[in-house]
Write an enzyme that holds these catalytic residues in place. Structure first.
Site, PDB file in Angstrom:
ATOM      1  CD  GLU A   1      -3.027  -4.144  -7.191  1.00 36.89           C
ATOM      2  OE1 GLU A   1      -2.841  -5.082  -6.401  1.00 36.89           O
ATOM      3  OE2 GLU A   1      -3.287  -2.994  -6.804  1.00 36.89           O
TER       4      GLU A   1
ATOM      5  CD  GLU B   1      -2.844  -1.061  -0.092  1.00 41.09           C
ATOM      6  OE1 GLU B   1      -3.285   0.046  -0.471  1.00 41.09           O
ATOM      7  OE2 GLU B   1      -3.051  -2.106  -0.711  1.00 41.09           O
TER       8      GLU B   1
END
Length: 266
Positions: free
Chosen positions: A188, A128
């Site tokens: 991602e 994150e």
């Protein structure tokens, strides 16, 4: 009028080229100071609308992991050194975590049931944080801004809960039940790459990143963790992590030899 908007959008596009930490070309229309303001506004709204955990053990555990990761980020990302990170644990059974521009990190208590140890949670938080460093939120908001020719982002964030507000939260990196917007595979992959190296540099076992995603996959079906809805765990993703494991293990062994052994326990 349409021609003027197109001209302005084109000019903004050409003047906002940036490069991600992995060398990928990006379009980021907004200055990071404005993205930080947006992230802070979103985080403040969440703290007011959601229950924040006062459990000392939970908060100490998460902060221990974040405190180990951030110095490693600062060592490889000088532009992030002025960021003042804030971490909150939200009482929510969904297995979810996020990081927002401006250094705002949120962890749902449900994540503790999926991440079996500190290294597994470090892989989530490193991932994150990687989204923030790579300015993925800025990219997504920029593309949305171009597409809507001037969405009033700040005013929407400051208002009452609406589909538009949840959409912007999704663009910034918070999974929402309405209008969930998944990060692209490119985003991602970058976040995985950054997160794996970051956790290894901090002394967390990078092999546990694979175990974390296996745990996520086990909770598939109708009760799949919310984290999976915005961060798809696929066999391809696990193979990608494994393909980078040798280099990550070298960083991990270097960290261990330097005495970096985070003792973070719930």
């Amino acid at each position: 009028m349409k021609k003027l908007v197109l001209t302005l959008a084109t000019a903004a596009f050409l003047s906002a080229c940036a490069t991600s930490p992995t060398g990928r070309s990006q379009v980021t229309l907004f200055p990071e100071s404005q993205m930080s303001q947006m992230g802070s506004a979103a985080f403040t709204s969440m703290k007011q609308s959601q229950k924040v955990s006062n459990d000392r053990n939970q908060n100490r555990y998460v902060n221990c992991i974040v405190d180990a990761l951030i110095p490693e980020l600062n060592a490889i990302a000088p532009d992030m050194r002025t960021t003042r990170w804030e971490t909150k644990v939200f009482v929510d059974d969904s297995a979810n975590a996020f990081a927002l521009p401006g250094g705002k990190i949120g962890v749902h208590t449900g994540m503790f049931k999926v991440a079996d140890n500190a290294s597994q949670l470090a892989s989530v938080l490193g991932h994150e944080i990687g989204h923030v460093w790579a300015r993925h939120g800025n990219e997504r908001v920029s593309h949305q801004y171009i597409g809507t020719a001037g969405l009033q982002l700040a005013s929407v964030l400051a208002g009452e809960p609406t589909a538009e507000k949840q959409q912007i939260l999704g663009l910034l990196g918070v999974g929402t039940q309405v209008g969930v917007l998944k990060f692209s595979r490119t985003h991602e992959s970058e976040a995985d790459d950054i997160g794996l190296k970051l956790m290894a540099r901090a002394g967390f076992d990078p092999r546990q990143s694979v175990e974390l995603w296996k745990n996520m996959a086990k909770q598939g079906g109708g009760n799949a963790p919310e984290f999976l809805s915005t961060h798809p765990a696929t066999d391809t993703r696990i193979r990608d992590l494994q393909a980078q494991m040798d280099s990550a293990l070298k960083l991990y062994k270097q960290a261990q030899s330097q005495g970096k052994r985070p003792n973070c326990r719930l």
